[in-house]
Structure formats: C-alpha cells, structure tokens
Scaffold this active site. Structure first.
Site, mmCIF file in Angstrom:
data_model
loop_
_atom_site.group_PDB
_atom_site.id
_atom_site.type_symbol
_atom_site.label_atom_id
_atom_site.label_comp_id
_atom_site.label_asym_id
_atom_site.label_seq_id
_atom_site.Cartn_x
_atom_site.Cartn_y
_atom_site.Cartn_z
ATOM 1 N N GLU A 34 -0.919 -9.296 -1.737
ATOM 2 C CA GLU A 34 -2.121 -9.747 -1.632
ATOM 3 C C GLU A 34 -2.554 -9.614 -3.338
ATOM 4 O O GLU A 34 -3.347 -10.275 -3.455
ATOM 5 C CB GLU A 34 -2.756 -8.705 -0.877
ATOM 6 C CG GLU A 34 -2.405 -8.865 0.658
ATOM 7 C CD GLU A 34 -3.179 -7.972 1.653
ATOM 8 O OE1 GLU A 34 -3.167 -6.600 1.483
ATOM 9 O OE2 GLU A 34 -3.891 -8.612 2.361
ATOM 10 N N ALA B 137 0.573 -1.125 -0.073
ATOM 11 C CA ALA B 137 -0.020 0.026 -0.076
ATOM 12 C C ALA B 137 0.928 1.216 0.129
ATOM 13 O O ALA B 137 2.121 1.157 0.487
ATOM 14 C CB ALA B 137 -0.824 0.133 1.251
ATOM 15 N N GLU C 90 3.291 -5.921 7.088
ATOM 16 C CA GLU C 90 2.417 -5.091 7.773
ATOM 17 C C GLU C 90 2.776 -4.888 9.300
ATOM 18 O O GLU C 90 2.575 -4.060 9.728
ATOM 19 C CB GLU C 90 1.157 -5.583 7.372
ATOM 20 C CG GLU C 90 0.407 -5.101 5.796
ATOM 21 C CD GLU C 90 0.746 -6.326 4.985
ATOM 22 O OE1 GLU C 90 1.584 -6.982 5.297
ATOM 23 O OE2 GLU C 90 0.183 -6.301 4.016
ATOM 24 N N GLY D 91 0.248 -5.291 0.497
ATOM 25 C CA GLY D 91 -0.615 -5.266 -0.590
ATOM 26 C C GLY D 91 -0.432 -5.737 -2.154
ATOM 27 O O GLY D 91 -1.199 -6.061 -2.788
HETATM 28 N N1 CAA Z 1 4.681 3.279 0.217
HETATM 29 C C1 CAA Z 1 5.091 4.515 -0.324
HETATM 30 N N2 CAA Z 1 6.358 4.744 -0.409
HETATM 31 C C2 CAA Z 1 7.334 3.732 -0.119
HETATM 32 C C3 CAA Z 1 6.646 2.428 0.248
HETATM 33 C C4 CAA Z 1 5.510 2.227 0.315
HETATM 34 N N3 CAA Z 1 4.970 1.282 0.740
HETATM 35 N N4 CAA Z 1 7.960 1.586 0.619
HETATM 36 C C5 CAA Z 1 8.983 2.456 0.357
HETATM 37 N N5 CAA Z 1 8.549 3.793 -0.110
HETATM 38 C C6 CAA Z 1 9.465 4.753 -0.604
HETATM 39 C C7 CAA Z 1 10.263 5.090 0.322
HETATM 40 O O1 CAA Z 1 9.879 6.004 1.460
HETATM 41 C C8 CAA Z 1 11.831 5.749 -0.216
HETATM 42 O O2 CAA Z 1 11.132 6.977 -0.690
HETATM 43 P P1 CAA Z 1 12.174 8.189 -0.571
HETATM 44 O O3 CAA Z 1 13.052 7.961 -1.537
HETATM 45 O O4 CAA Z 1 11.220 9.607 -0.885
HETATM 46 O O5 CAA Z 1 12.900 8.182 0.927
HETATM 47 C C9 CAA Z 1 11.527 5.001 -1.507
HETATM 48 O O6 CAA Z 1 10.373 4.336 -1.384
HETATM 49 C C10 CAA Z 1 12.617 3.770 -1.548
HETATM 50 O O7 CAA Z 1 12.349 3.383 -0.300
HETATM 51 P P2 CAA Z 1 13.555 2.351 0.569
HETATM 52 O O8 CAA Z 1 14.758 3.448 0.749
HETATM 53 O O9 CAA Z 1 13.070 1.751 1.643
HETATM 54 O O10 CAA Z 1 14.421 1.467 -0.594
HETATM 55 P P3 CAA Z 1 14.713 0.013 -0.476
HETATM 56 O O11 CAA Z 1 15.266 -0.364 -1.961
HETATM 57 O O12 CAA Z 1 15.898 -0.050 0.475
HETATM 58 O O13 CAA Z 1 13.707 -0.770 0.040
HETATM 59 C C11 CAA Z 1 11.316 -1.868 0.055
HETATM 60 C C12 CAA Z 1 12.472 -0.920 -0.775
HETATM 61 C C13 CAA Z 1 12.024 -3.208 0.465
HETATM 62 C C14 CAA Z 1 10.221 -2.024 -1.012
HETATM 63 C C15 CAA Z 1 11.232 -1.225 1.518
HETATM 64 O O14 CAA Z 1 10.958 0.423 1.012
HETATM 65 C C16 CAA Z 1 10.164 -1.584 2.077
HETATM 66 O O15 CAA Z 1 10.400 -2.625 2.833
HETATM 67 N N6 CAA Z 1 8.899 -0.856 2.136
HETATM 68 C C17 CAA Z 1 7.659 -0.980 2.969
HETATM 69 C C18 CAA Z 1 6.993 -2.345 2.551
HETATM 70 C C19 CAA Z 1 5.882 -2.181 3.208
HETATM 71 O O16 CAA Z 1 5.762 -2.255 4.407
HETATM 72 N N7 CAA Z 1 4.654 -2.757 2.529
HETATM 73 C C20 CAA Z 1 3.398 -2.997 3.227
HETATM 74 C C21 CAA Z 1 2.628 -1.736 3.214
HETATM 75 S S1 CAA Z 1 1.148 -2.060 4.238
HETATM 76 C C22 CAA Z 1 0.196 -2.749 2.980
HETATM 77 O O17 CAA Z 1 0.458 -3.059 1.858
HETATM 78 C C23 CAA Z 1 -1.287 -3.422 3.667
HETATM 79 C C24 CAA Z 1 -2.232 -2.589 3.479
HETATM 80 O O18 CAA Z 1 -2.802 -2.468 2.487
HETATM 81 C C25 CAA Z 1 -2.681 -1.706 4.620
#
Ligand code: CAA
Length: 697
Positions: free
Chosen positions: A109, A67, A129, A106
């Site tokens: 999912e 998400a 999450e 997501g």
């Molecule tokens: N939404 C929006 N922006 C996101 C994001 C997300 N889910 N995940 C990462 N970003 C952004 C970061 O804020 C960062 O932005 P900036 O460059 O502006 O700071 C950019 O993407 C790069 O992120 P990282 O520095 O973390 O890059 P990375 O290559 O080291 O890692 C990643 C990439 C593995 C995807 C890591 O960012 C990560 O683990 N992200 C979170 C994933 C997550 O938690 N997903 C679940 C969200 S909740 C959900 O999906 C369920 C629901 O419906 C409620």
C-alpha cells in the site's frame, strides 16, 4: 548529509534526490516509528527546495512486509498507516518505491501510494491480509484495481497470493524490474523522472479500468467453494464492488471501516493466532536460538514405498540431491516411475515446466546398497513400521555414515528412544514424521529423543521450513501428537456408531464444523484394509470396548474396502459420488445387537463434543507430559495435518473460545455416559479451570 528522523527511518541526500531508508528488522514492518519516520521523510522532501524527488528503500532482507502484526493487539498510536499513505499520495514531488524481497500488505500500500515503483528481479508483491482474516485497510483495494484492473486486483486481494516482480510489471503494478544494485537503479530512475519534468503520477487519480461485472459473481461463487467457512474472501468481493462504484475518498473510508471490523472478528483473531503459532513452533524448547543447524545438501532415503517416494519428492523440489535406497531394482524402478508421475501431473496442470521436472528427476539416484552414501548429510529411513527392521537399517547406516550425518526416522508410532538407543551414535538420531502424501501435506512432526543433539534438532526444524512445511518439535509419545489425538477422535466416531449415530450424521456434523472431510468418508478414501491394519497394530493396547468395536474389520470382511472397491461406509457410483447404503445400516445393526448396544437418537452437539473434546482432553495430557511444548504447537499440528479449520485457530484455541469450564463440564458429562476411562478430565484441564485460566492464560 544524514539526518536521523526516527530510529527506523533515515534520510540522506544524493544530489537533488532524497533517499529514505527503512531499517526495522526483521521484515521492516510498519511499526509506529516507521510510520512516523516515513511522514517526516515526506516533510523533509517538501521542505527542501533543492530536493526534487525521493526514493524509499529498505535495509535487510525485504521491503516493508506489512503492518506490524504485534501492534494489532494494542490500541493503535497515531500516525496511523492511512495518514502515511495520504502524506505519500499528497506529496508534491515524485516518490519512488524501490522494492526487494517482498512488498506485502501495508508495504505494498505504501508503494502503491508512491508515484513510481521499481522492483528487484526476484522480488514479490502481494496483499496477504485475507490470510489474517482482514483486508487491506489503507487504500490497497482502492489503488490496486486502478493499476492492475479489477480482475487481477480481486484475485490478489481475495486469495492473498504473491506475484513476481515480472508479473507485477506486466500487470502495471510496478514500472521497472531491475537487477544488481537496487538503490543505484532507483536513484537513476529518479533522475530520469526529474529529467522528464518530475511528473507526479497519483494512482488515486487513475480511473478504474472497464471490467466485466459478471466476474464479481463468478469469483464470489468460486471463493465460497474454495474457502468454505472463511469470511474475509467474500467480503473482499463486496469491497472491490464498492470501490468500482464509489469516489476515491469515500471508498478509502469504507475500506478502512471494513478492515477495522474484520480485525476484531473471531476469525481474524484465530488466523493471527495460527500465524504467530507457526513461527513460535520454530523455536525449539530448550535449544538456544543461536544454535546453528547443520548443513544439509545431500540426502539419502531408505525405503522406496509410498512415504519414501513422497519424501524424496520434497527434497528434489528444493534442489537437494537424493539417493533412494531399496531392496530390489524393481521396487526402486517403480518408485522412480511414481515420482515421475507426481511431476508429470504438475506439468499437465501447468504448475511445473518440463525442464524443471527433468532438473528435479536428474537429482534422483537409486541403489540397493549402502556403499555410496558416505557423503550424505542426512538419511531418512522410511522402511516398514517394524522395530527390528528399522534397527537393522540403523546398524547399516552407522557403518557407512560420517559421524556428523543425521539419521531421521519417519516412524509414526514406534518408540523413538528405542530406535535412537539402537544407534552407536544416538545424538544424531531424531524423528522426521511426514504425513501422506508427503509431498503435499504441510505438517512435519519432528521428534526429539532424550539424547538428540541440539544442532540436530535445529537442523530438522530449519529443514522443515526449507521444505515449505510447518515443522513442529514433539517428544516421545505413542503416535506422537497428531496420531495420538486422532486416535481419540477415531475411537469416539466408532463408539458413536455403536451408540446409534450413522456415518453420514457424524461426517455431516464434522464437515459443518469446518473439517474438509468427515472421518468415515476419510476412511473410505484411505482404504478400509489400511484402517484395519492400523487398528490391528494397536488392538492389543486398546480397552476391551475398543477391542470389540471391530466395525472396520466387519467392513473388510464384507469386501467393503472403501472408494477403491466401490463401497465402504458409503456406496460410490461410477463418478465416485458417495451415497448412503442401507447395507451399512444393517451391518451396524448386527454389530450393535451382537455387542448388546441399543441405538439411541444422538444429537449433533453430542457428536461434535465427543469427537473434539476427546482430542482436547488427550492434548492436555500430552502437554502435561511435555510431549508437546506449547498449546500453539498442537494448533499448528491440527490445522496443517488434519484440516482443523484455521479460522477457528486449532483445537486448543477453540477450546479456550468455548471456555474450559464448559469443556470440563462436557467431559464430566461424557465420563458418566461413555465411561470415566475415556472422558475423565485431564489433570491440566482440572488445574486450569480451578485457576480460572485457559490453555492460553
Ligand atoms: N509484523 C511483525 N512481525 C512480522 C511480520 C509483520 N507483518 N511479518 C513477519 N514478522 C516476523 C515474524 O514473526 C518472525 O519473527 P520471529 O523471528 O521473531 O519469529 C520474523 O518476522 C520472520 O518471519 P518469517 O519467519 O515468516 O520469515 P520469512 O522470511 O519466512 O517470511 C514474510 C517473511 C514473507 C514477510 C512473512 O513473514 C510474511 O508473510 N509475513 C506476513 C506479511 C503480512 O501478512 N503482511 C500483512 C500484514 S497486515 C497489513 O499490512 C494490512 C494492514 O495495514 C492492517
């Protein structure tokens, strides 16, 4: 034919296969336009009589990473993710998710709601999450157990880890792992599906495989211990249990409800704050994001002591060759042995293969001279904390290094300006302050000096990330940020003993708050001789009360060096179990008598407030001085460096939750009780309270 459905999802046709491409940098998060675009793509599939299947593929570095976290704070705009998932699940033609990078939250999912999933070698999947204090809310907990079994799903959902594409294939989460051109492989896969009759395979139609119900309670107990204080991991167990007993539609509704409730919980707000703060900390104040880090592919470390060894292991872990420089062959030999031991431990625990251990150790060379390091990109000096010794090392380095090679000091309290000024080339000097054990601790305090070049700062930050650390850029300040704040908590913990508290009371209060270990148990672990040496280094600059508060020295004099001698603030049995020792009560009584203190009953509230708010007050000064750029940086430092509970968001976030007027009132109270010089509210706190603001606005 290419039709633009929405800014971030486009659809093209290849024969009788539709290819929906998501392009929403940086991580293809499920922003509103992606959700709408995916639904429209399914509609196009349904409306196009020629199209027999659809592939979902992503541009850029990754498949959908979840998400869009930035939308969490705003009211969600339809279509919600649940609608996307229902649309995918309800499609009458097969849809294939083509995964590269990471399919997370997501994103997974979405993939689970497709008929088939193929993944590029090296990609990963997960439901992280829980790390944001929430749980999957769009069918993840309902579908994953149906594919992977209850035990596997429970492990992934309650801990939020990622598994490799190969593992996912083995567990039944993905159908095929491919290498090379993912899109071409996905289209070939779709052609095969069509040739086999374009069979749909809805995950939601599958039964939950049989499982041993006892694993639910075993997991609950293990999670309660491992994630003490965290709410979401335990809710995950309840949710999975519910899923195994409930029809799909009802389970999906209940799962969504739970996710919504968690999303507004204080823990989720705090954990999301830390997620954002860790990423914000990578942006260096005053350094343009376009500044490129220098290349670092070869490193030297001066000083084969405890810190040097741990730092060397950090670099070897990511495949960077290290030259370790020491004074004697014996010292170097014992360092190599110690590094080998770190890896042998990992091999024994099964987290590292013997071949990988050997590969890493082969990258390590040792020397007693500086002659052979002319080609390294970075040197970290980790020699003894004496200015003249470090200056000597800097002079030797200046003589042999390339002009563009970086010199980083691991000093924890020496003046960074004085060190930088001792180099012929101060623009190349910065601090990289690792924490012991350096190969384990995530915090990396990178230090900037006035003349450090912007690309040197960009390099230490980027390197921190490559090393898997949480790097934070700090400025000149005695003890930098982490230890400067810690010294205030240490002071208060000691003063509390003088005022009448016991070590076990203070430790109990701080562990109940959420710290993994109390300050006195920690001192016993570190060793009282180490604590006494650290105190001796600072004692001349301490207040008279602190100078005379020499409980640590008394313990050393009594032979109570902590765990290693079987007794410190506690006494330890042969299994290392700590218990209260009346001898410490006597030692404290004698100290109080000598110092003229009368023990009084101290409340838990006073202990917590004095220990925490002394740190917050110091942090406010640090912010005002500019030694930390943002309150979020301080929260990242404390959650990664000293076990401040992430579910409380770090000391600054916590102070805002308490309310700065309340924090200020407590500071005023303790200024009266302990002394103005210790608790006078910092100017920043006064200002913020007057403006009706918190650290975060
Ligand atoms: N939404 C929006 N922006 C996101 C994001 C997300 N889910 N995940 C990462 N970003 C952004 C970061 O804020 C960062 O932005 P900036 O460059 O502006 O700071 C950019 O993407 C790069 O992120 P990282 O520095 O973390 O890059 P990375 O290559 O080291 O890692 C990643 C990439 C593995 C995807 C890591 O960012 C990560 O683990 N992200 C979170 C994933 C997550 O938690 N997903 C679940 C969200 S909740 C959900 O999906 C369920 C629901 O419906 C409620």
């Amino acid at each position: 034919m290419t039709e633009l459905l929405a800014k971030t999802v486009s659809v093209a046709k290849q024969g009788n296969i539709l290819v929906a491409t998501v392009n929403n940098p940086p991580v293809n998060a499920l922003s509103h336009s992606v959700r709408a675009g995916l639904i429209e793509a399914v509609w196009t599939l349904e409306d196009d009589a020629e199209a027999r299947a659809m592939v979902i593929v992503c541009e850029g570095r990754t498949f959908i990473a979840g998400a869009d976290i930035h939308e969490f704070k705003k009211p969600m705009v339809a279509p919600l993710l649940g609608e996307v998932i229902d649309t995918l699940d309800g499609a009458t033609k097969p849809i294939i998710a083509a995964i590269h990078g990471t399919a997370l939250g997501g994103g997974l999912e979405v993939a689970l709601a497709c008929s088939y999933r193929i993944a590029l070698e090296g990609s990963k999947v997960g439901l992280p999450e829980v790390k944001l204090g929430i749980l999957p809310g769009s069918g993840g907990t309902v579908r994953l157990p149906r594919l992977a079994g209850v035990e596997q799903a429970l492990a992934m959902i309650s801990e939020g880890g990622q598994i490799s594409a190969r593992d996912a294939r083995e567990k039944g989460i993905v159908d095929e792992v491919v290498s090379g051109d993912l899109k071409a492989a996905a289209i070939a896969f779709a052609e095969k599906v069509i040739a086999d009759g374009a069979r749909l395979r809805r995950t939601s139609d599958l039964p939950v495989p049989a499982f041993d119900p006892a694993i639910l309670e075993t997991s609950r107990a293990a999670l309660a211990k491992k994630y003490k204080g965290f709410k979401a991991p335990l809710v995950a167990v309840d949710l999975i249990k519910m899923v195994t007993e409930t029809p799909v539609a009802e389970a999906i509704a209940l799962e969504y409800q739970t996710c919504k409730e968690l999303l507004v919980s204080p823990q989720s707000k705090a954990l999301r704050h830390i997620f954002a703060a860790e990423r914000e900390a990578l942006k260096i104040d005053g350094v343009d994001a376009t500044v490129k880090p220098r290349n670092v592919s070869k490193v030297a470390i001066v000083g084969p002591g405890t810190m040097g060894r741990g730092i060397a292991a950090c670099f070897l872990n990511i495949g960077i060759p290290v030259t370790l420089i020491g004074l004697t062959d014996e010292g170097l030999a014992s360092a190599v042995k110690a590094i080998g031991k770190i890896y042998e431990g990992s091999v024994k625990r099964g987290s590292l293969s013997t071949e990988e251990m050997e590969r890493r150790l082969a990258l390590l060379t040792t020397t007693t001279t500086y002659d052979g390091i002319g080609d390294v990109d970075l040197v970290i000096e980790a020699v003894t904390e004496q200015l003249d010794v470090k200056k000597e090392v800097f002079a030797k380095l200046d003589a042999v290094l390339r002009d563009d090679a970086i010199i980083a000091t691991n000093t924890s309290f020496l003046d960074i300006e004085e060190l930088a000024g001792s180099s012929k080339n101060p623009v190349r000097v910065a601090g990289m302050h690792f924490f012991n054990p350096a190969n384990v601790m995530k915090l990396l305090e990178n230090v900037r000096a006035a003349k450090t070049a912007p690309d040197v700062l960009a390099t230490t930050t980027a390197l921190g990330k490559r090393l898997g650390k949480a790097p934070v850029m700090v400025g000149r300040s005695e003890g930098f940020v982490a230890n400067r704040m810690l010294s205030k908590r240490t002071r208060e913990a000691q003063f509390l003993l003088e005022d009448g508290a016991t070590p076990q009371q203070v430790d109990r209060v701080l562990t109940a708050f959420g710290f993994p270990i109390g300050p006195f148990a920690l001192a016993d672990l570190a060793g009282m001789d180490i604590m006494a040496a650290a105190r001796a280094a600072r004692v001349a600059r301490m207040s008279p009360r602190e100078q005379q508060c020499n409980i640590v020295d008394r313990l050393v004099a009594a032979g109570r060096l902590g765990q290693k001698s079987g007794a410190g603030y506690y006494v330890y049995d042969e299994n290392g179990k700590a218990s209260h020792d009346p001898a410490v009560d006597e030692l404290l009584d004698a100290h109080r008598k000598e110092r003229g203190f009368t023990a009084r009953a101290i409340t838990d509230e006073e202990i917590l407030e004095r220990c925490l708010f002394a740190m917050v007050n110091e942090a406010a000064r640090i912010l005002d001085e500019g030694a930390a750029a943002r309150p979020g940086d301080i929260d990242v430092i404390w959650t990664n460096g000293f076990g401040f509970p992430t579910y409380l968001g770090g000391p600054m976030f916590y102070a805002d939750q308490v309310g700065l007027p309340k924090v200020k009132a407590a500071l005023d109270k303790y200024a009266g009780l302990v002394g103005d010089q210790y608790f006078k509210p910092a100017a920043l706190i006064e200002r913020l309270v007057a403006e009706g603001k918190g650290f975060y606005g």
